[in-house]
Design a protein around this motif. Structure first.
Motif, PDB file in Angstrom:
ATOM      1  N   LEU A  92      51.360  14.886  92.500  1.00  0.00           N
ATOM      2  CA  LEU A  92      50.127  14.908  93.279  1.00  0.00           C
ATOM      3  C   LEU A  92      49.961  16.245  94.002  1.00  0.00           C
ATOM      4  CD1 LEU A  92      47.774  13.025  93.910  1.00  0.00           C
ATOM      5  CD2 LEU A  92      49.020  12.188  95.900  1.00  0.00           C
ATOM      6  N   ALA A  93      51.088  16.812  94.514  1.00  0.00           N
ATOM      7  CA  ALA A  93      51.020  18.121  95.162  1.00  0.00           C
ATOM      8  C   ALA A  93      50.584  19.203  94.180  1.00  0.00           C
ATOM      9  CB  ALA A  93      52.378  18.474  95.776  1.00  0.00           C
ATOM     10  N   VAL A  94      51.124  19.159  92.966  1.00  0.00           N
ATOM     11  CA  VAL A  94      50.729  20.146  91.945  1.00  0.00           C
ATOM     12  C   VAL A  94      49.256  19.999  91.602  1.00  0.00           C
ATOM     13  CG1 VAL A  94      51.063  20.816  89.540  1.00  0.00           C
ATOM     14  CG2 VAL A  94      53.048  20.348  90.981  1.00  0.00           C
ATOM     15  N   LEU A  95      48.811  18.780  91.381  1.00  0.00           N
ATOM     16  CA  LEU A  95      47.424  18.526  90.972  1.00  0.00           C
ATOM     17  C   LEU A  95      46.445  18.983  92.063  1.00  0.00           C
ATOM     18  CD1 LEU A  95      45.414  17.264  88.985  1.00  0.00           C
ATOM     19  CD2 LEU A  95      45.777  15.071  90.124  1.00  0.00           C
ATOM     20  N   LEU A  96      46.706  18.592  93.309  1.00  0.00           N
ATOM     21  CA  LEU A  96      45.791  18.945  94.395  1.00  0.00           C
ATOM     22  C   LEU A  96      45.787  20.443  94.670  1.00  0.00           C
ATOM     23  CD1 LEU A  96      46.523  15.981  96.853  1.00  0.00           C
ATOM     24  CD2 LEU A  96      44.458  16.334  95.481  1.00  0.00           C
ATOM     25  N   SER A  97      46.967  21.101  94.556  1.00  0.00           N
ATOM     26  CA  SER A  97      47.042  22.541  94.802  1.00  0.00           C
ATOM     27  C   SER A  97      46.285  23.326  93.735  1.00  0.00           C
ATOM     28  CB  SER A  97      48.503  22.993  94.852  1.00  0.00           C
ATOM     29  OG  SER A  97      49.184  22.349  95.912  1.00  0.00           O
ATOM     30  N   LEU A  98      46.435  22.915  92.471  1.00  0.00           N
ATOM     31  CA  LEU A  98      45.741  23.613  91.400  1.00  0.00           C
ATOM     32  C   LEU A  98      44.242  23.353  91.449  1.00  0.00           C
ATOM     33  CD1 LEU A  98      48.193  23.018  88.397  1.00  0.00           C
ATOM     34  CD2 LEU A  98      47.805  25.159  89.656  1.00  0.00           C
ATOM     35  N   ALA A  99      43.857  22.139  91.853  1.00  0.00           N
ATOM     36  CA  ALA A  99      42.437  21.787  91.817  1.00  0.00           C
ATOM     37  C   ALA A  99      41.679  22.285  93.044  1.00  0.00           C
ATOM     38  CB  ALA A  99      42.286  20.268  91.699  1.00  0.00           C
ATOM     39  N   LEU A 100      42.325  22.300  94.218  1.00  0.00           N
ATOM     40  CA  LEU A 100      41.591  22.558  95.453  1.00  0.00           C
ATOM     41  C   LEU A 100      41.985  23.853  96.147  1.00  0.00           C
ATOM     42  CD1 LEU A 100      41.598  18.915  96.883  1.00  0.00           C
ATOM     43  CD2 LEU A 100      39.770  20.086  95.633  1.00  0.00           C
ATOM     44  N   GLY A 101      43.064  24.523  95.688  1.00  0.00           N
ATOM     45  CA  GLY A 101      43.352  25.838  96.234  1.00  0.00           C
ATOM     46  C   GLY A 101      44.627  25.913  97.060  1.00  0.00           C
ATOM     47  N   THR A 102      44.887  27.109  97.538  1.00  0.00           N
ATOM     48  CA  THR A 102      46.145  27.389  98.231  1.00  0.00           C
ATOM     49  C   THR A 102      46.355  26.633  99.549  1.00  0.00           C
ATOM     50  OG1 THR A 102      45.083  29.338  99.205  1.00  0.00           O
ATOM     51  CG2 THR A 102      46.394  29.668  97.210  1.00  0.00           C
ATOM     52  N   PRO A 103      45.317  26.207 100.291  1.00  0.00           N
ATOM     53  CA  PRO A 103      45.607  25.443 101.519  1.00  0.00           C
ATOM     54  C   PRO A 103      46.417  24.175 101.263  1.00  0.00           C
ATOM     55  CG  PRO A 103      43.327  26.204 101.546  1.00  0.00           C
ATOM     56  CD  PRO A 103      43.873  26.497 100.181  1.00  0.00           C
ATOM     57  N   TRP A 104      46.417  23.721 100.024  1.00  0.00           N
ATOM     58  CA  TRP A 104      47.111  22.471  99.702  1.00  0.00           C
ATOM     59  C   TRP A 104      48.577  22.691  99.325  1.00  0.00           C
ATOM     60  CZ3 TRP A 104      44.593  17.647  99.774  1.00  0.00           C
ATOM     61  CH2 TRP A 104      43.240  17.707 100.132  1.00  0.00           C
ATOM     62  N   LEU A 105      49.009  23.954  99.318  1.00  0.00           N
ATOM     63  CA  LEU A 105      50.416  24.226  98.995  1.00  0.00           C
ATOM     64  C   LEU A 105      51.377  23.657 100.039  1.00  0.00           C
ATOM     65  CD1 LEU A 105      50.197  27.912  97.725  1.00  0.00           C
ATOM     66  CD2 LEU A 105      50.706  25.876  96.365  1.00  0.00           C
ATOM     67  N   VAL A 106      50.866  23.378 101.246  1.00  0.00           N
ATOM     68  CA  VAL A 106      51.725  22.815 102.286  1.00  0.00           C
ATOM     69  C   VAL A 106      52.287  21.460 101.869  1.00  0.00           C
ATOM     70  CG1 VAL A 106      49.891  21.594 103.530  1.00  0.00           C
ATOM     71  CG2 VAL A 106      51.877  22.460 104.779  1.00  0.00           C
ATOM     72  N   LEU A 107      51.649  20.795 100.912  1.00  0.00           N
ATOM     73  CA  LEU A 107      52.150  19.501 100.446  1.00  0.00           C
ATOM     74  C   LEU A 107      53.557  19.629  99.858  1.00  0.00           C
ATOM     75  CD1 LEU A 107      48.987  17.938  98.733  1.00  0.00           C
ATOM     76  CD2 LEU A 107      49.753  17.736 101.109  1.00  0.00           C
TER      77      LEU A 107
END
Length: 392
Positions: A92-107
């Motif tokens: 889920l972290a990979v999917l959200l980071s690739l789809a929504l951008g770098t702010p989601w890398l904190v996951l």
């Protein structure tokens, strides 16, 4: 509210609403790092469809994370289920980071922390760097990769490996708790065996003798009543002596000892969440009566600290002291609690004073801190020297 109610023991799930709230608050503090993806969703930089899916994905991620960390993993999930949930979090972290951008890398930081908190060290030591490597790989494809990687790599590594230490401490604490319970059970079993041996030694011979003399008296009774009466008199004497022996043994079992009460005080204060300084042993040449009085006094004093003082720290000292009336052994129990506002002694202090009177002992009570009036100190003294122990 005492400290035991406020704290959530290491390695134990919360048992009350207060403990649930406290643990939830601590976990909630760390969830504050989710502000980056939340802010990204609130900025409106994504389409409505992407924002809705991102919100759903973030909620599912947080829920799965809480399943892993809110209670110890052995209490919630088996090892296979832990790995499934961790894999789901990573995907889920990979999917959200690739789809929504770098702010989601904190996951990925939360994935690393979850791995450290739930996996054995042999697995976590390579999964945590692997998660961090995926974070770096995805971060290099976004804007300002150096700033992003610098801000997240160290939290991911440090958080993950720190949680492996916390997990090991939890496991060790649980093992120590189980070992303590096992030792207590073995001690109880040994005490029962000792009681059985002592009763056998005390009563085995006496009961056998009573049985033989009863049979002998029965045979003598028709033809030799005088001899039968002598046997009955012997039976009475043996039974009385057996009764005296049993009473003496029971009295010895019931009499508290100072070393035993010191150990009991240490356990009681620790269970109440009170830090305690207690001596490891007691003088060996203390007379039986004086030791019994001090043991009862220590038990009552510690009970008062646990039940009424609301203290955080308690100090027990046991030391000889020379007075004008002779040498005494002084037991002092001092706490830093709320003290006492009343002047009338309770039943506990009255009982201690009555027991001390039988050995010419002394009882002094005062505030631990004379300036603030806080805390309560009890000093019990018994004669300690030649000619002791006659206070029967």
């Amino acid at each position: 509210m005492n400290e035991d109610e406020m704290s959530v023991g290491i390695g134990r799930p919360p048992e009350t609403r207060k403990q649930v709230g406290i643990k939830g608050l601590w976990i909630g503090v760390w969830l504050a790092f989710m502000s980056a993806p939340v802010k990204d969703l609130a900025d409106g930089s994504h389409t409505a469809w992407a924002t809705a899916l991102g919100t759903l994905g973030l909620a599912v991620f947080v829920g799965s994370y809480l399943v892993l960390v809110f209670r110890p993993a052995p209490k919630m999930l088996n090892p296979f289920q832990v790995r499934v949930v961790l894999s789901f979090l990573g995907a889920l972290a990979v999917l959200l980071s690739l789809a929504l951008g770098t702010p989601w890398l904190v996951l990925f930081v939360y994935v690393s922390v979850s791995a450290g908190a739930t996996l054995p060290l042999r697995s976590a030591r390579w999964i945590i760097p692997a998660v961090t490597a995926v974070l770096v790989g995805i971060g290099l494809t976004g804007d300002h990769p150096r700033e992003i990687i610098t801000a997240l790599v160290f939290p991911a590594l440090l958080g993950g490996f720190s949680m492996t230490g916390v997990r090991q401490m939890i496991l060790t604490t649980n093992q120590l708790r189980e070992a303590r319970a096992t030792v207590a059970q073995l001690a109880a079993n040994e005490e029962r065996l000792r009681l059985a041996r002592d009763l056998h030694d005390l009563l085995g011979h006496s009961l056998s003798l009573i049985t033989l003399k009863s049979e002998l008296a029965g045979r003598m009774l028709p033809d030799h009543p005088d001899q039968a009466a002598a046997q009955v008199a012997d039976i009475e004497q043996v039974s009385r002596q057996a009764l005296v022996d049993v009473r003496g043994a029971v009295t010895g079992y019931r009499r508290p000892t100072l070393p035993g009460e010191l150990a009991g005080a240490r356990t009681a204060l620790a269970a109440a969440g009170i830090t305690a300084d207690i001596p490891a042993d007691a003088p060996e040449d203390l007379p039986e009566k004086a030791e019994e009085v001090l043991a009862w006094a220590l038990r009552e004093a510690v009970t008062n600290v646990v039940r009424h003082s609301n203290a955080r720290h308690c100090t027990v000292t046991l030391a000889p002291r020379q007075t004008l009336d002779g040498r005494i052994l002084e037991l002092t129990v001092a706490d830093d609690g709320r003290g006492t506002s009343g002047t009338t002694p309770g039943n506990g202090l009255t009982g201690i004073a009555e027991r001390l009177a039988t050995v010419d002992g002394t009882l002094i009570t005062r505030a631990t801190n004379s300036r603030s009036g806080k805390g309560f100190t009890m000093a019990i003294g018994v004669p300690f020297g030649s000619g002791l122990g006659s206070g029967e």
